[in-house]
Scaffold this active site. Structure first.
Site, PDB file in Angstrom:
ATOM      1  N   ALA A  65       0.861  -1.177   0.000  1.00  0.00           N
ATOM      2  CA  ALA A  65       0.000   0.000   0.000  1.00  0.00           C
ATOM      3  C   ALA A  65       0.899   1.229   0.000  1.00  0.00           C
ATOM      4  O   ALA A  65       2.057   1.164   0.442  1.00  0.00           O
ATOM      5  CB  ALA A  65      -0.904  -0.006   1.218  1.00  0.00           C
ATOM      6  N   GLY A 108       0.642  -4.984   1.076  1.00  0.00           N
ATOM      7  CA  GLY A 108      -0.618  -5.084   0.341  1.00  0.00           C
ATOM      8  C   GLY A 108      -0.446  -5.740  -1.029  1.00  0.00           C
ATOM      9  O   GLY A 108      -1.382  -6.341  -1.554  1.00  0.00           O
ATOM     10  N   GLU A 111      -0.530  -9.309  -0.317  1.00  0.00           N
ATOM     11  CA  GLU A 111      -1.916  -9.628   0.054  1.00  0.00           C
ATOM     12  C   GLU A 111      -2.821  -9.659  -1.169  1.00  0.00           C
ATOM     13  O   GLU A 111      -3.765 -10.449  -1.231  1.00  0.00           O
ATOM     14  CB  GLU A 111      -2.421  -8.602   1.083  1.00  0.00           C
ATOM     15  CG  GLU A 111      -1.733  -8.782   2.434  1.00  0.00           C
ATOM     16  CD  GLU A 111      -1.950  -7.623   3.396  1.00  0.00           C
ATOM     17  OE1 GLU A 111      -1.933  -6.460   2.937  1.00  0.00           O
ATOM     18  OE2 GLU A 111      -2.136  -7.876   4.594  1.00  0.00           O
ATOM     19  N   GLU A 131       5.357  -4.917   6.956  1.00  0.00           N
ATOM     20  CA  GLU A 131       4.673  -3.814   7.661  1.00  0.00           C
ATOM     21  C   GLU A 131       5.283  -3.556   9.038  1.00  0.00           C
ATOM     22  O   GLU A 131       5.259  -2.435   9.530  1.00  0.00           O
ATOM     23  CB  GLU A 131       3.179  -4.126   7.814  1.00  0.00           C
ATOM     24  CG  GLU A 131       2.381  -4.096   6.516  1.00  0.00           C
ATOM     25  CD  GLU A 131       2.335  -5.441   5.803  1.00  0.00           C
ATOM     26  OE1 GLU A 131       3.189  -6.315   6.076  1.00  0.00           O
ATOM     27  OE2 GLU A 131       1.435  -5.608   4.953  1.00  0.00           O
TER      28      GLU A 131
HETATM   29  N1  DAK Z   1       4.579   3.169  -0.851  1.00  0.00           N
HETATM   30  C1  DAK Z   1       4.937   4.304  -1.444  1.00  0.00           C
HETATM   31  N2  DAK Z   1       6.054   4.431  -2.201  1.00  0.00           N
HETATM   32  C2  DAK Z   1       6.832   3.352  -2.329  1.00  0.00           C
HETATM   33  C3  DAK Z   1       6.524   2.125  -1.729  1.00  0.00           C
HETATM   34  C4  DAK Z   1       5.329   2.050  -0.956  1.00  0.00           C
HETATM   35  N3  DAK Z   1       4.899   0.928  -0.399  1.00  0.00           N
HETATM   36  N4  DAK Z   1       7.489   1.232  -2.048  1.00  0.00           N
HETATM   37  C5  DAK Z   1       8.362   1.897  -2.824  1.00  0.00           C
HETATM   38  N5  DAK Z   1       7.970   3.164  -2.998  1.00  0.00           N
HETATM   39  C6  DAK Z   1       8.641   4.202  -3.765  1.00  0.00           C
HETATM   40  C7  DAK Z   1       9.834   4.757  -3.024  1.00  0.00           C
HETATM   41  O1  DAK Z   1       9.440   5.723  -2.091  1.00  0.00           O
HETATM   42  C8  DAK Z   1      10.641   5.326  -4.163  1.00  0.00           C
HETATM   43  O2  DAK Z   1      10.069   6.562  -4.535  1.00  0.00           O
HETATM   44  P1  DAK Z   1      10.972   7.910  -4.640  1.00  0.00           P
HETATM   45  O3  DAK Z   1      11.595   8.079  -3.300  1.00  0.00           O
HETATM   46  O4  DAK Z   1      11.970   7.591  -5.717  1.00  0.00           O
HETATM   47  O5  DAK Z   1       9.990   8.968  -5.014  1.00  0.00           O
HETATM   48  C9  DAK Z   1      10.394   4.351  -5.279  1.00  0.00           C
HETATM   49  O6  DAK Z   1       9.183   3.666  -4.949  1.00  0.00           O
HETATM   50  C10 DAK Z   1      11.505   3.322  -5.446  1.00  0.00           C
HETATM   51  O7  DAK Z   1      11.692   2.700  -4.187  1.00  0.00           O
HETATM   52  P2  DAK Z   1      13.140   2.564  -3.511  1.00  0.00           P
HETATM   53  O8  DAK Z   1      14.030   3.693  -3.901  1.00  0.00           O
HETATM   54  O9  DAK Z   1      12.907   2.362  -2.064  1.00  0.00           O
HETATM   55  O10 DAK Z   1      13.659   1.239  -4.198  1.00  0.00           O
HETATM   56  P3  DAK Z   1      14.658   0.157  -3.606  1.00  0.00           P
HETATM   57  O11 DAK Z   1      14.938  -0.773  -4.734  1.00  0.00           O
HETATM   58  O12 DAK Z   1      15.787   0.793  -2.899  1.00  0.00           O
HETATM   59  O13 DAK Z   1      13.811  -0.627  -2.492  1.00  0.00           O
HETATM   60  C11 DAK Z   1      11.863  -1.767  -1.639  1.00  0.00           C
HETATM   61  C12 DAK Z   1      12.715  -1.372  -2.885  1.00  0.00           C
HETATM   62  C13 DAK Z   1      10.612  -2.454  -2.144  1.00  0.00           C
HETATM   63  C14 DAK Z   1      12.645  -2.749  -0.757  1.00  0.00           C
HETATM   64  C15 DAK Z   1      11.534  -0.493  -0.830  1.00  0.00           C
HETATM   65  O14 DAK Z   1      10.996   0.493  -1.715  1.00  0.00           O
HETATM   66  C16 DAK Z   1      10.572  -0.732   0.288  1.00  0.00           C
HETATM   67  O15 DAK Z   1      10.912  -1.242   1.338  1.00  0.00           O
HETATM   68  N6  DAK Z   1       9.294  -0.349   0.051  1.00  0.00           N
HETATM   69  C17 DAK Z   1       8.261  -0.424   1.071  1.00  0.00           C
HETATM   70  C18 DAK Z   1       7.795  -1.855   1.247  1.00  0.00           C
HETATM   71  C19 DAK Z   1       6.758  -1.953   2.351  1.00  0.00           C
HETATM   72  O16 DAK Z   1       7.005  -1.601   3.499  1.00  0.00           O
HETATM   73  N7  DAK Z   1       5.567  -2.411   1.987  1.00  0.00           N
HETATM   74  C20 DAK Z   1       4.445  -2.512   2.919  1.00  0.00           C
HETATM   75  C21 DAK Z   1       3.678  -1.188   2.976  1.00  0.00           C
HETATM   76  S1  DAK Z   1       2.347  -1.225   4.127  1.00  0.00           S
HETATM   77  C22 DAK Z   1      -5.226  -2.161   4.442  1.00  0.00           C
HETATM   78  C23 DAK Z   1      -4.905  -2.213   3.107  1.00  0.00           C
HETATM   79  C24 DAK Z   1      -3.582  -2.423   2.733  1.00  0.00           C
HETATM   80  C25 DAK Z   1      -2.599  -2.553   3.671  1.00  0.00           C
HETATM   81  C26 DAK Z   1      -2.944  -2.560   5.007  1.00  0.00           C
HETATM   82  C27 DAK Z   1      -4.265  -2.364   5.385  1.00  0.00           C
HETATM   83  N8  DAK Z   1      -6.561  -1.911   4.882  1.00  0.00           N
HETATM   84  C28 DAK Z   1      -7.400  -1.068   4.048  1.00  0.00           C
HETATM   85  C29 DAK Z   1      -7.030  -2.348   6.148  1.00  0.00           C
HETATM   86  C30 DAK Z   1      -1.214  -2.677   3.259  1.00  0.00           C
HETATM   87  C31 DAK Z   1      -0.205  -2.084   3.905  1.00  0.00           C
HETATM   88  C32 DAK Z   1       1.128  -2.059   3.305  1.00  0.00           C
HETATM   89  O17 DAK Z   1       1.354  -2.611   2.251  1.00  0.00           O
END
Ligand code: DAK
Length: 257
Positions: A65, A108, A111, A131
């Site tokens: 997400a 997400g 998921e 997360e």
């Molecule tokens: N959200 C927003 N931007 C993201 C992102 C994300 N999840 N993942 C990557 N990006 C963006 C980065 O910010 C970056 O943008 P700029 O800074 O260049 O503007 C760009 O994508 C490239 O990412 P990186 O520079 O970080 O690339 P790397 O290769 O160094 O790293 C990575 C890739 C995937 C390891 C890293 O980007 C990362 O850790 N991303 C976050 C992964 C994460 O934590 N995912 C879980 C998010 S929480 C719900 C519905 C849904 C959910 C929960 C509840 N309900 C409605 C109840 C879901 C929650 C989640 O998914």
């Protein structure tokens, strides 16, 4: 219908939806999810389509997400958000949905893939529920579907310690159907979709319902549901066609009725 965050096309009898937000690694916001579900629902009622494929790009299926969109949200804003409804919409799609996953399928994104009926992965696919690293926990099925897929021991590591699964691990633990080289994963998913889409549509629909019911019910109730759905198929022309084709050694011509 024109979309901002997704691309759609039809290949044979397979409807393909590609999440198209590459700069943000296909991070899922409400608009992305609503477009994705609208496209899937449109394919679901399109008789020319028998199966769907959801995909991203080689680098990311979806990295979760959109953290930037969620960062300042209040509890009430999250509660009132239509985000989670989109996963519920996916569960109501009656035709099979295959996730074609390459690169990151995180949070997400993981998921979303797990809410599909099957997953075809590229060798570079990585699955995770990270997360915990940003101070929260999975909220769209990660604790439930991951645990059912890979078992409690591994799910605890994935959810509590942010462990990623490589494609080969995901295959080993039963999270995905198959792993293929990166250049082939989408083609392979479409091929699988094509094979399913060519089968008797009503039987496919009820069979999907029966398999998915496994996760909602007891064995006895599941067996009873299966039996009723099986009997129901004897009201279809395709049952007569399929059995007649077998007996007369000819290929069946399904009518979807
Ligand atoms: N959200 C927003 N931007 C993201 C992102 C994300 N999840 N993942 C990557 N990006 C963006 C980065 O910010 C970056 O943008 P700029 O800074 O260049 O503007 C760009 O994508 C490239 O990412 P990186 O520079 O970080 O690339 P790397 O290769 O160094 O790293 C990575 C890739 C995937 C390891 C890293 O980007 C990362 O850790 N991303 C976050 C992964 C994460 O934590 N995912 C879980 C998010 S929480 C719900 C519905 C849904 C959910 C929960 C509840 N309900 C409605 C109840 C879901 C929650 C989640 O998914």
């Amino acid at each position: 219908m024109s979309y901002e965050y997704i691309l759609t096309r039809v290949d044979g009898r397979v409807g393909i939806v590609q999440i198209n937000r590459p700069k943000a690694l296909n991070a899922l916001n409400v608009d992305v999810m609503m477009e994705l579900m609208s496209a899937l629902e449109a394919f679901d009622v399109d008789e020319a389509v028998g199966c769907m494929v959801v995909t991203g790009n080689e680098r990311a299926f979806a990295a979760g997400a959109d953290i930037k969109a969620m960062a300042e949200a209040t509890l009430v804003a999250m509660l009132n958000s239509p985000m989670i409804d989109q996963w519920d919409r996916l569960q109501k799609v009656t035709k099979p949905v295959i996730a074609a996953v390459s690169g990151f399928a995180l949070g997400g994104g993981c998921e979303l893939a797990m809410a599909c009926d099957m997953i075809v992965a590229s060798e570079s696919a990585q699955f995770g529920q990270p997360e915990i690293n940003i101070g929260v926990m999975p909220g769209a099925g990660g604790t439930q579907r991951m645990t059912r897929a890979v078992g409690k021991a591994l799910a605890m590591e994935i959810v509590l310690n942010g462990r990623f699964l490589s494609a080969s691990e995901a295959l080993q633990y039963g999270l995905v159907n198959r792993v293929v080289p990166v250049e082939l994963y989408l083609e392979e998913a479409i091929k699988l979709g094509q094979q399913i889409a060519e089968r008797a549509p009503v039987a496919i629909r009820l069979a999907k319902e029966a398999v998915n019911a496994t996760f909602e019910t007891t064995l006895q109730s599941g067996l009873a549901l299966e039996r009723r759905l099986f009997y129901m198929l004897f009201a279809t022309a395709d049952q007569k066609e399929g059995m007649d084709a077998f007996i007369n050694k000819r290929p069946p011509a399904w009518r979807g009725e």
